[in-house]
Design a protein around this motif. Structure first.
Motif, PDB file in Angstrom:
ATOM      1  N   SER A  81     -11.577  33.325 -15.136  1.00 17.86           N
ATOM      2  CA  SER A  81     -12.097  33.468 -16.500  1.00 17.86           C
ATOM      3  C   SER A  81     -11.914  32.198 -17.336  1.00 17.86           C
ATOM      4  O   SER A  81     -12.472  32.088 -18.429  1.00 17.86           O
ATOM      5  CB  SER A  81     -11.402  34.643 -17.190  1.00 17.86           C
ATOM      6  N   ASP A  82     -11.138  31.246 -16.856  1.00 17.78           N
ATOM      7  CA  ASP A  82     -10.886  30.016 -17.641  1.00 17.78           C
ATOM      8  C   ASP A  82     -12.159  29.221 -17.946  1.00 17.78           C
ATOM      9  O   ASP A  82     -12.364  28.813 -19.100  1.00 17.78           O
ATOM     10  CB  ASP A  82      -9.872  29.107 -16.926  1.00 17.78           C
ATOM     11  N   ALA A  87     -14.987  26.032 -21.182  1.00 17.09           N
ATOM     12  CA  ALA A  87     -15.949  24.954 -20.859  1.00 17.09           C
ATOM     13  C   ALA A  87     -16.907  24.634 -22.002  1.00 17.09           C
ATOM     14  O   ALA A  87     -17.541  23.580 -21.991  1.00 17.09           O
ATOM     15  CB  ALA A  87     -16.727  25.297 -19.596  1.00 17.09           C
ATOM     16  N   HIS A  88     -16.999  25.517 -22.995  1.00  8.16           N
ATOM     17  CA  HIS A  88     -17.911  25.210 -24.112  1.00  8.16           C
ATOM     18  C   HIS A  88     -17.459  23.962 -24.863  1.00  8.16           C
ATOM     19  O   HIS A  88     -18.230  23.346 -25.584  1.00  8.16           O
ATOM     20  CB  HIS A  88     -18.000  26.403 -25.067  1.00  8.16           C
ATOM     21  N   LYS A  89     -16.201  23.556 -24.675  1.00  7.68           N
ATOM     22  CA  LYS A  89     -15.699  22.354 -25.355  1.00  7.68           C
ATOM     23  C   LYS A  89     -16.293  21.073 -24.786  1.00  7.68           C
ATOM     24  O   LYS A  89     -16.177  20.012 -25.394  1.00  7.68           O
ATOM     25  CB  LYS A  89     -14.171  22.293 -25.231  1.00  7.68           C
ATOM     26  N   LEU A 208     -28.348  25.415 -17.431  1.00  3.69           N
ATOM     27  CA  LEU A 208     -27.064  25.693 -16.794  1.00  3.69           C
ATOM     28  C   LEU A 208     -25.956  25.847 -17.838  1.00  3.69           C
ATOM     29  O   LEU A 208     -25.763  24.971 -18.669  1.00  3.69           O
ATOM     30  CB  LEU A 208     -26.742  24.498 -15.886  1.00  3.69           C
ATOM     31  N   PRO A 209     -25.225  26.962 -17.814  1.00  2.75           N
ATOM     32  CA  PRO A 209     -24.071  27.076 -18.712  1.00  2.75           C
ATOM     33  C   PRO A 209     -22.993  26.061 -18.298  1.00  2.75           C
ATOM     34  O   PRO A 209     -22.894  25.708 -17.125  1.00  2.75           O
ATOM     35  CB  PRO A 209     -23.569  28.505 -18.481  1.00  2.75           C
ATOM     36  N   ASN A 210     -22.198  25.623 -19.253  1.00  3.58           N
ATOM     37  CA  ASN A 210     -21.151  24.627 -18.949  1.00  3.58           C
ATOM     38  C   ASN A 210     -20.253  25.071 -17.799  1.00  3.58           C
ATOM     39  O   ASN A 210     -19.878  24.271 -16.956  1.00  3.58           O
ATOM     40  CB  ASN A 210     -20.303  24.363 -20.192  1.00  3.58           C
ATOM     41  N   ASN A 212     -20.854  26.658 -15.234  1.00  3.10           N
ATOM     42  CA  ASN A 212     -21.485  26.538 -13.926  1.00  3.10           C
ATOM     43  C   ASN A 212     -21.820  25.095 -13.555  1.00  3.10           C
ATOM     44  O   ASN A 212     -22.458  24.849 -12.529  1.00  3.10           O
ATOM     45  CB  ASN A 212     -22.732  27.414 -13.846  1.00  3.10           C
ATOM     46  N   GLY A 213     -21.394  24.142 -14.400  1.00  2.00           N
ATOM     47  CA  GLY A 213     -21.531  22.741 -14.001  1.00  2.00           C
ATOM     48  C   GLY A 213     -22.512  21.907 -14.783  1.00  2.00           C
ATOM     49  O   GLY A 213     -22.981  20.883 -14.287  1.00  2.00           O
ATOM     50  N   ALA A 214     -22.854  22.337 -16.002  1.00  2.71           N
ATOM     51  CA  ALA A 214     -23.807  21.602 -16.835  1.00  2.71           C
ATOM     52  C   ALA A 214     -23.346  20.167 -17.054  1.00  2.71           C
ATOM     53  O   ALA A 214     -22.139  19.911 -17.092  1.00  2.71           O
ATOM     54  CB  ALA A 214     -23.960  22.303 -18.190  1.00  2.71           C
ATOM     55  N   PRO A 215     -24.301  19.243 -17.219  1.00  4.05           N
ATOM     56  CA  PRO A 215     -25.733  19.520 -17.225  1.00  4.05           C
ATOM     57  C   PRO A 215     -26.369  19.489 -15.835  1.00  4.05           C
ATOM     58  O   PRO A 215     -27.504  19.897 -15.672  1.00  4.05           O
ATOM     59  CB  PRO A 215     -26.300  18.372 -18.072  1.00  4.05           C
TER      60      PRO A 215
END
Ligand SMILES: Nc1nc2c(c(=O)[nH]1)N[C@H]1C(S)=C(S)[C@@H](COP(=O)(O)O)O[C@H]1N2
Ligand SMILES: [Mo]
Length: 311
Positions: A81-82, A87-89, A208-210, A212-215
């Motif tokens: 869950s981390d 990861a939005h940061k 891609l969400p952060n 999952n490895g964005a960008p």
């Protein structure tokens, strides 16, 4: 591999499609005008001209929620869950990838340049983690080879080394020596040039969400998930097999090849079967397939190799 042009509305679950409509409306642009590359990258946009891989459409997709909340991304911590929590940061705009080494010409590509190279494709791939679980993810991306061809690899380019971002201020897990940062992975040149090897920029028709490895991240469907480097900043074409973060951390547990192989167990986890995420903890495990089910496409690359030795 048969492909067909589809509309974004066909590949996207209704609630996501509707969310996106709302978002795009609020940006003041129409659906038809909004494409992945024409809108500023980093903002959400629809995917037009996505080509889909029909051969994998029989796989049952894991839910968007599970794909984006059950993650491995040690730069943000070791709990599943981390990444979705922290990861939005990470700031993913601006972003570029440097391609260097044994190439005709070293080049820095912006994300927008990469998106313009070739039409985006949807590829529904099974992701098999070495820990013994799997998901099916509808990626959106381009074949890695479309990018590599642009830099004219020389004869000395035998391996490809992928380097992730090093930015401890935003990637809080990098404050701890969990792995030797930045995250490094690698492929043999023929593996990197294989048409199944993807650079993903989206999933379920969305950016891609952060977590999952964005960008932009790698996806190599016949290998264990740890080969699929997230947040790539550098691609080096090298002569010698690169040392990877996981090989350094545990050379007896993580090999360079990491081909999914039900006959070769990891010291801590059986590889003969897997738990399918989303099916519940008590659902029966399913049998793991050689090369994660992609043997017809990739087995020829390992014909004369002892896969127990080169694990
Ligand atoms: N930079 C980086 N990439 C990474 C990882 C990581 O910790 N850091 N974890 C890997 C592992 S072990 C897996 S299983 C997949 C998980 O991808 P997903 O979270 O998009 O499902 O990412 C891989 N890529
Ligand atoms: Mo993994």
């Amino acid at each position: 591999m048969k492909t067909k042009k589809i509309l974004s509305s066909e590949i996207t679950p209704e609630h996501i499609y509707n969310d996106r409509r709302k978002f795009i409306k609020s940006l003041g642009v129409g659906i038809s005008a909004a494409t992945f590359s024409s809108l500023a990258f980093g903002k959400i946009s629809s995917l037009s001209n996505v080509v889909t891989d029909q051969s994998s459409s029989s796989l049952k997709k894991t839910s968007y929620k599970d794909i984006t909340t059950y993650n491995n991304y040690y730069e943000f911590g070791t709990k599943k869950s981390d990444p979705s929590e922290y990861a939005h940061k990470l700031k993913t705009d601006p972003w570029s990838i440097t391609i260097e080494g044994n190439v005709g010409q070293k080049k820095v590509f912006s994300i927008d340049e990469i998106l313009k190279l070739t039409p985006l494709e949807e590829r529904i791939y099974r992701l098999r983690c070495v820990e013994g679980w799997s998901m099916v993810i509808p990626w959106v991306g381009i074949p890695l080879r479309s990018l590599l061809k642009k830099v004219a690899p020389t004869n000395n380019a035998k391996y490809v080394k992928f380097t992730s971002l090093l930015r401890p201020k935003e990637m809080i897990g990098q404050k701890y020596k969990i792995l030797d940062w930045p995250y490094i992975e690698g492929l043999r040149m023929d593996e990197a040039m294989h048409p199944l090897t993807l650079l993903a920029v989206g999933l379920y028709g969305k950016i891609l969400p952060n977590q999952n490895g964005a960008p932009i991240r790698l996806v190599v469907p016949w290998k264990y998930g740890f080969k699929s480097t997230k947040a790539i900043t550098k691609i080096s074409l090298v002569e010698k097999m690169p040392m990877t973060s996981w090989m350094k951390a545990g050379p007896s547990e993580y090999g360079f090849y990491a081909n999914v192989n039900p006959k070769v167990d990891h010291p801590r986890w059986t590889q003969s079967s897997e738990r399918v995420i989303g099916e519940g903890l008590f659902a029966p495990r399913v049998k793991t397939k050689m090369f994660n089910g992609y043997a017809n496409d990739v087995a020829h690359m390992y014909k004369n190799m002892d896969l127990r030795k080169y694990f």
